[in-house]
Design a protein around this motif. Structure first.
Motif, short mmCIF file in Angstrom:
data_model
loop_
_atom_site.label_atom_id
_atom_site.label_comp_id
_atom_site.label_asym_id
_atom_site.label_seq_id
_atom_site.Cartn_x
_atom_site.Cartn_y
_atom_site.Cartn_z
N MET A 1 0.73 -1.09 -0.11
CA MET A 1 0.04 0.04 -0.08
C MET A 1 0.88 1.23 0.13
N ASN A 2 0.60 2.43 -0.56
CA ASN A 2 1.28 3.59 -0.77
C ASN A 2 0.86 4.59 0.14
N TYR A 3 1.66 4.36 1.44
CA TYR A 3 1.34 5.38 2.63
C TYR A 3 1.50 6.84 2.18
N LYS A 4 2.55 7.06 1.45
CA LYS A 4 2.63 8.51 1.03
C LYS A 4 1.29 9.25 0.40
N LEU A 5 0.86 8.39 -0.41
CA LEU A 5 -0.27 8.71 -1.14
C LEU A 5 -1.55 8.77 -0.27
N LEU A 6 -1.70 7.93 0.54
CA LEU A 6 -2.72 7.87 1.63
C LEU A 6 -2.64 9.20 2.58
N ARG A 7 -1.17 9.57 2.83
CA ARG A 7 -1.25 10.70 3.70
C ARG A 7 -1.54 12.10 3.13
N ALA A 8 -1.14 11.94 1.61
CA ALA A 8 -1.57 13.32 0.99
C ALA A 8 -2.93 13.38 0.62
N LEU A 9 -3.66 12.22 0.63
CA LEU A 9 -5.26 12.74 0.15
C LEU A 9 -5.90 13.90 0.89
N PRO A 10 -5.83 13.74 2.47
CA PRO A 10 -6.40 14.95 2.81
C PRO A 10 -5.81 16.24 2.60
N VAL A 11 -4.69 16.13 2.44
CA VAL A 11 -3.99 17.47 1.99
C VAL A 11 -4.54 18.05 0.57
N LEU A 12 -4.52 17.16 -0.11
CA LEU A 12 -5.23 17.46 -1.65
C LEU A 12 -6.53 17.84 -1.51
N ALA A 13 -7.21 17.26 -0.56
CA ALA A 13 -8.79 17.36 -0.51
C ALA A 13 -8.69 19.11 -0.10
N LEU A 14 -8.07 19.37 1.13
CA LEU A 14 -8.04 20.63 1.63
C LEU A 14 -7.58 21.82 0.52
N LEU A 15 -6.57 21.32 -0.20
CA LEU A 15 -6.09 22.29 -1.19
C LEU A 15 -7.15 22.43 -2.10
N THR A 16 -7.93 21.60 -2.77
CA THR A 16 -8.76 21.69 -3.70
C THR A 16 -9.88 22.46 -3.24
N LEU A 17 -10.56 22.32 -1.64
CA LEU A 17 -11.43 23.22 -1.20
C LEU A 17 -10.95 24.66 -1.02
N ALA A 18 -9.68 24.84 -0.74
CA ALA A 18 -9.10 25.97 -0.39
C ALA A 18 -9.07 26.91 -1.94
N ALA A 19 -8.66 26.25 -2.94
CA ALA A 19 -8.65 26.91 -4.15
C ALA A 19 -10.11 27.26 -4.74
N CYS A 20 -11.11 26.58 -4.17
CA CYS A 20 -12.28 27.05 -4.52
C CYS A 20 -13.10 28.48 -3.55
N ASP A 21 -12.34 28.88 -2.81
CA ASP A 21 -12.81 29.75 -1.68
C ASP A 21 -12.04 31.31 -2.13
N PRO A 22 -12.90 32.18 -2.46
CA PRO A 22 -12.45 33.43 -2.81
C PRO A 22 -11.98 34.16 -1.64
N ALA A 23 -12.49 33.82 -0.69
CA ALA A 23 -12.33 34.56 0.60
C ALA A 23 -10.77 34.45 1.46
N GLU A 24 -10.24 33.34 0.91
CA GLU A 24 -8.98 32.91 1.39
C GLU A 24 -7.94 33.85 0.71
N VAL A 25 -7.23 34.28 1.81
CA VAL A 25 -5.91 34.95 1.46
C VAL A 25 -4.63 34.15 1.68
N TYR A 26 -4.55 33.10 2.71
CA TYR A 26 -3.14 32.68 2.84
C TYR A 26 -3.70 31.24 3.45
N GLU A 27 -2.93 30.13 3.28
CA GLU A 27 -2.92 28.96 3.89
C GLU A 27 -1.83 28.27 3.70
N LYS A 28 -1.19 28.03 4.91
CA LYS A 28 0.14 27.03 4.79
C LYS A 28 0.30 26.10 6.13
N ASN A 29 0.62 24.83 6.04
CA ASN A 29 0.59 24.10 6.81
C ASN A 29 2.22 23.42 6.85
#
Length: 166
Positions: free
Chosen positions: A1-29
């Motif tokens: 099983m590819n654990y790096k991919l599994l670990r990245a999925l929540p980050v990708l989901a957050l980035l996708t949601l953040a990209a759709c938010d015109p109110a966002e000014v900044y986000e970094k983790n």
């Protein structure tokens, strides 16, 4: 099983949601590791810093703290001190935040989860006014009486225009 991919999925989901938010000014983790290189450990001496630009001082902003933890994190809460400084390095805010990551009675994880990884976003500074345009900084410190706090994968900051200001 590819654990790096599994670990990245929540980050990708957050980035996708953040990209759709015109109110966002900044986000970094920032991913956390112990001084010895052990993953998912927030050492007390590690104080992640996040710098962002505020161009418009007529608006109010909401500042959020992001936390990613594993399901076997040893506590139900997390204490974090957040210090906000302005372009002149003057402290504008220093607050201790208690964040509930698990239900205190059942121990069930809270937050958005995938497997044994859970993401949280806590509103730390609602309706924050920034006095001048420029670069601001938020520094995060864990306040859990543990030199090596295990189970915290990443922390971060999100800045968005306050809804009443849009």
């Amino acid at each position: 099983m590819n654990y790096k991919l599994l670990r990245a999925l929540p980050v990708l989901a957050l980035l996708t949601l953040a990209a759709c938010d015109p109110a966002e000014v900044y986000e970094k983790n920032t991913d956390l590791t112990s001084p010895a290189g052990d993953p998912y450990v927030w050492a007390v001496q590690e104080k992640p810093a996040f710098e962002f630009e505020i161009p418009d001082t007529t608006q109010a902003y909401d500042v959020y703290l992001n936390v990613r933890n594993v399901a076997d994190y040893g506590y139900y809460n997390l204490y974090v001190r957040a210090t906000l400084t302005g372009p002149d390095n003057r402290v504008l805010s220093r607050k201790l935040h208690e964040m509930t990551l698990m239900d205190p009675k059942t121990g069930e994880p809270r937050g958005d989860g995938s497997g044994d990884i859970f993401d949280h976003r806590f509103l730390a500074l609602p309706g924050q006014q920034f006095p001048v345009a420029g670069t601001y900084k938020v520094v995060l410190e864990q306040y859990m009486r543990q030199d090596q706090l295990r189970g915290i994968m990443a922390v971060g900051v999100r800045v968005a225009r306050h809804p009443a200001s849009n």
